[in-house]
Design a protein around this motif. Structure first.
Motif, PDB file in Angstrom:
ATOM      1  N   SER A   1       0.952  -0.785  -0.140  1.00  0.00           N
ATOM      2  CA  SER A   1       0.470   0.144  -0.115  1.00  0.00           C
ATOM      3  C   SER A   1       0.694   1.449  -0.013  1.00  0.00           C
ATOM      4  O   SER A   1       0.533   1.843  -0.887  1.00  0.00           O
ATOM      5  N   GLU A   2       1.910   1.174   0.621  1.00  0.00           N
ATOM      6  CA  GLU A   2       2.845   2.102   1.230  1.00  0.00           C
ATOM      7  C   GLU A   2       3.900   2.185  -1.065  1.00  0.00           C
ATOM      8  O   GLU A   2       3.889   3.728  -1.067  1.00  0.00           O
ATOM      9  N   LEU A   3       4.597   1.383  -1.613  1.00  0.00           N
ATOM     10  CA  LEU A   3       4.367   1.380  -2.158  1.00  0.00           C
ATOM     11  C   LEU A   3       3.992   2.187  -3.053  1.00  0.00           C
ATOM     12  O   LEU A   3       3.986   3.190  -4.286  1.00  0.00           O
ATOM     13  N   ALA A   4       2.253   1.764  -3.379  1.00  0.00           N
ATOM     14  CA  ALA A   4       1.019   2.012  -4.756  1.00  0.00           C
ATOM     15  C   ALA A   4       1.057   3.721  -4.197  1.00  0.00           C
ATOM     16  O   ALA A   4       0.731   4.162  -4.691  1.00  0.00           O
TER      17      ALA A   4
ATOM     18  N   LYS B   1       3.220   6.027  -2.458  1.00  0.00           N
ATOM     19  CA  LYS B   1       4.456   5.969  -3.343  1.00  0.00           C
ATOM     20  C   LYS B   1       4.492   6.617  -4.806  1.00  0.00           C
ATOM     21  O   LYS B   1       4.958   8.027  -5.298  1.00  0.00           O
ATOM     22  N   ASN B   2       4.143   5.283  -5.300  1.00  0.00           N
ATOM     23  CA  ASN B   2       4.006   5.577  -7.445  1.00  0.00           C
ATOM     24  C   ASN B   2       2.632   6.620  -7.458  1.00  0.00           C
ATOM     25  O   ASN B   2       3.332   7.666  -8.754  1.00  0.00           O
ATOM     26  N   GLU B   3       1.570   6.998  -6.487  1.00  0.00           N
ATOM     27  CA  GLU B   3       0.983   7.521  -7.265  1.00  0.00           C
ATOM     28  C   GLU B   3       1.075   9.140  -6.858  1.00  0.00           C
ATOM     29  O   GLU B   3       1.198  10.094  -7.146  1.00  0.00           O
ATOM     30  N   GLU B   4       2.284   9.348  -5.265  1.00  0.00           N
ATOM     31  CA  GLU B   4       2.888  10.209  -5.094  1.00  0.00           C
ATOM     32  C   GLU B   4       3.598  10.935  -6.547  1.00  0.00           C
ATOM     33  O   GLU B   4       4.078  12.251  -6.934  1.00  0.00           O
ATOM     34  N   LEU B   5       4.900   9.532  -7.057  1.00  0.00           N
ATOM     35  CA  LEU B   5       5.568   9.481  -7.957  1.00  0.00           C
ATOM     36  C   LEU B   5       4.814  10.428  -9.285  1.00  0.00           C
ATOM     37  O   LEU B   5       5.343  11.788 -10.077  1.00  0.00           O
ATOM     38  N   LEU B   6       3.245   9.643  -9.617  1.00  0.00           N
ATOM     39  CA  LEU B   6       3.076  10.516 -10.858  1.00  0.00           C
ATOM     40  C   LEU B   6       2.255  11.705 -10.319  1.00  0.00           C
ATOM     41  O   LEU B   6       3.120  12.532 -11.471  1.00  0.00           O
ATOM     42  N   GLU B   7       2.355  11.795  -9.200  1.00  0.00           N
ATOM     43  CA  GLU B   7       1.974  12.625  -9.299  1.00  0.00           C
ATOM     44  C   GLU B   7       2.717  14.108  -9.538  1.00  0.00           C
ATOM     45  O   GLU B   7       2.561  15.533  -9.868  1.00  0.00           O
TER      46      GLU B   7
END
Length: 616
Positions: free
Chosen positions: A342-345, A347-353
């Motif tokens: 969940s944290e990785l997901a 973080k991925n969302e944050e990176l995409l944002e």
């Protein structure tokens, strides 16, 4: 196909085959010669071969150990006794009884038992394996004792020594069963060497029992077919000692805890049946009443079976605890993994944002930089080409355009630097006592010409409010930004109102408009740097204004928020802590459409609001 090569066949991988081949050859020679004087010599040769195999085979496969040396020493004694028997036969002499050969045979059995115990120690058997072995050994002992040991000792000769030696042979067989039973039942890696070793001892023990029975009946003779079984046993020993799998015999393998296979259940059943079976046999032989051996056999079997059941229950309890612990660890690891996923997901969302914001930032800044730079470069190009006579007014116009666009660039750069200070927590404030209503009226007065130009009503409604300790220039920046945004997104005929009051010891200022409003999705990102709603893409700006305003308000210990209904307008609310001097009661509620202030020292509207519009 390659040709057969003796040298290649006799490499390390194939050298072990020589031993079993030699044993098979000895067996084939012995069968037709067993009734002749040469028979004992061929028989002794098989024992010598076993001795050599146990001394050489394990070393060949790098599996040396005390157990193999004990087996080899036992076979050496066995071979010495067989050689002595063969020599007597060749010389036509009769071997006395008892003799040195009997001592050698009995000593060999003791070494076999020791070798089995050492082998058992190397495999680290469980307590259950030991109890199962004792069940097998006790069952065999209680059956052999009254049926073979006692009768053999009684009819073994006229002297005490002869009877002791006669009874010692089946006794040694029982001891060997006691030593081998746990080895048979202990969980270990199976292989050819394992099967051959236990097969050899089983064949030897079976032949010993048959020999004892035949000897009791007086029908055994040298060269009997039972001797073939002993030679076959020797061949199995040779195969076990020479096969490469001999190194796996000391390797324990895991066994499912708390379970009994068909073989172990058969052992328990046989142990429980030994008492009644022994009673039946003794009755058939004419014994009357209860024999002590029968009671001892039944009692021992019951005790061992109960011990096995207790061990089985303990093994199952340990297995269940281990399973529970394993499941707990699995759940913990799964929870950790799920949390990490969940944290990785996230973080991925944050990176995409962040990637989206980066692209948006690059696009916005590029546009905001390119537009004034293009204008500046164009006007400078006109200056380079020169002007016709009488174009002084036109030159002044061009210079004003260059100055205006240069100011836009400077404002953008200042906003970027200011945002960096806010994010780094290095914003310095020069705090003074400020009456927030007066500051709001001042900012409204500066913005009113622009509001009138756009046909928007702009007024201030202020209740009595306490002073705040704040940086005046920074709060002016916040109000200019909010008022400018309200004017930009409110259509002609609309209204912008600044309302001030107090709530729970906080000074409240709201900038309300009747403009286009903000969608619920965009409201979550309003105060993020460089955020620009897709609905206002045509309006110039970098998306830094609200982020800067939020940083300034929070640096004062306050908070800023927004609420909006699409199509009905937006309200931005600022809350600041009251200053030390409390309420200023000299002012009542006011509503003004003018300034009521001396603005001679203020910046022109065009300067202040052109800067704000460029950063919103």
């Amino acid at each position: 196909m390659g040709r057969f090569s003796v040298d290649s066949w006799l490499g390390r991988d194939n050298a072990w085959k020589l031993g079993p081949i030699a044993a098979a050859a000895i067996l084939l020679v012995y069968i037709p010669l067993r009734d002749t004087d040469a028979g004992p010599s061929v028989y002794a040769l098989s024992s010598v071969l076993v001795c050599a195999a146990f001394l050489v085979g394990p070393a060949l496969h790098r599996s040396g150990g005390l157990k193999w040396r004990l087996f080899g020493a036992g076979m050496a004694l066995y071979a010495a006794a067989d050689v002595l028997w063969a020599v007597y036969t060749l010389l036509g002499w009769t071997l006395p009884y008892p003799s040195v050969a009997d001592v050698l045979y009995l000593a060999a059995y003791l070494l076999f038992v020791l070798g089995a115990l050492v082998l058992l120690r190397g495999t680290r058997p469980s307590m259950g394996d030991l109890v199962d072995g004792l069940l097998v050994a006790s069952t065999a002992a209680f059956l052999i004792w009254p049926l073979l040991i006692v009768p053999t000792a009684s009819s073994g000769g006229s002297t005490l020594l002869e009877r002791l030696v006669s009874g010692a042979y089946p006794t040694m067989d029982v001891l060997l069963v006691i030593g081998l039973a746990p080895v048979l039942l202990a969980s270990r890696a199976r292989g050819v060497a394992y099967i051959a070793l236990l097969g050899g001892f089983s064949t030897m023990l079976g032949a010993d029992l048959v020999y004892a029975v035949l000897n009791l009946k007086g029908i055994y003779a040298d060269g009997s077919a039972i001797n073939i079984a002993w030679v076959v046993a020797n061949g199995s020993f040779v195969l076990a000692a020479c096969h490469p799998s001999i190194g796996r015999l000391s390797r324990p393998v895991p066994r499912r805890a708390g379970t009994l296979g068909p073989g172990r259940l058969s052992i328990i059943a046989a142990a429980l049946a030994v008492g009644p079976l022994l009673g039946i046999v003794l009755d058939l032989r004419g014994h009357q009443g209860i024999v002590p051996a029968e009671l001892v056999a039944s009692g021992t079997a019951i005790v061992l079976v109960l011990a096995r059941i207790v061990l089985l229950l303990r093994e199952r309890e340990r297995a269940e605890r281990a399973l529970h612990d394993s499941e707990s660890r699995h759940r913990e690891l799964y929870a950790v993994a799920e949390s990490a996923r969940s944290e990785l997901a996230a973080k991925n969302e944050e990176l995409l944002e962040l990637d989206r914001l980066k692209d948006q930032f690059v696009g916005l800044v590029s546009h905001e930089l390119r537009t004034p730079l293009t204008s500046i470069c164009g006007y400078l190009e006109l200056f380079r080409e020169g002007f016709p006579d009488g174009a002084v007014d036109q030159q002044e116009h061009f210079l004003q355009a260059v100055e205006r666009n240069a100011g836009r660039l400077l404002t953008l750069i200042n906003d970027l630097l200011f945002m960096t200070q806010i994010e780094a927590g290095k914003l310095d404030l020069e705090l003074t006592e400020i009456q927030l209503a007066e500051l709001a009226e001042e900012c409204a007065a500066v913005a009113r010409p622009l509001a009138e130009e756009r046909q928007i009503a702009l007024d201030v409604v202020a209740d009595a409010t306490p002073q705040v300790d704040a940086d005046r220039s920074r709060l002016i920046q916040v109000f200019d930004n909010l008022i400018s945004n309200a004017l930009k997104f409110t259509p002609p005929g609309g209204q912008v109102r600044i309302v001030l009051g107090t709530d729970n010891g906080l000074v409240r200022a709201e900038v309300r408009d009747t403009g286009m409003g903000i969608s619920a999705r965009d409201q979550r990102h309003l105060f993020e740097p460089f955020f620009r709603s897709s609905s206002v893409a045509a309006v110039p700006g970098t998306g830094l204004g609200l982020a800067i305003s939020k940083g300034i308000v929070e640096a004062h210990g306050g908070r800023i928020s927004a609420r909006s209904d699409e199509g009905r307008g937006t309200t931005f609310r600022i809350e600041l802590p009251a200053g030390r001097n409390g309420l200023d009661n000299g002012r009542g509620p006011t509503e003004t459409g003018g300034t009521g202030l001396d603005l001679s020292t203020r910046r022109p509207v065009s300067q202040r609001f052109s800067a704000v519009r460029g950063s919103s």
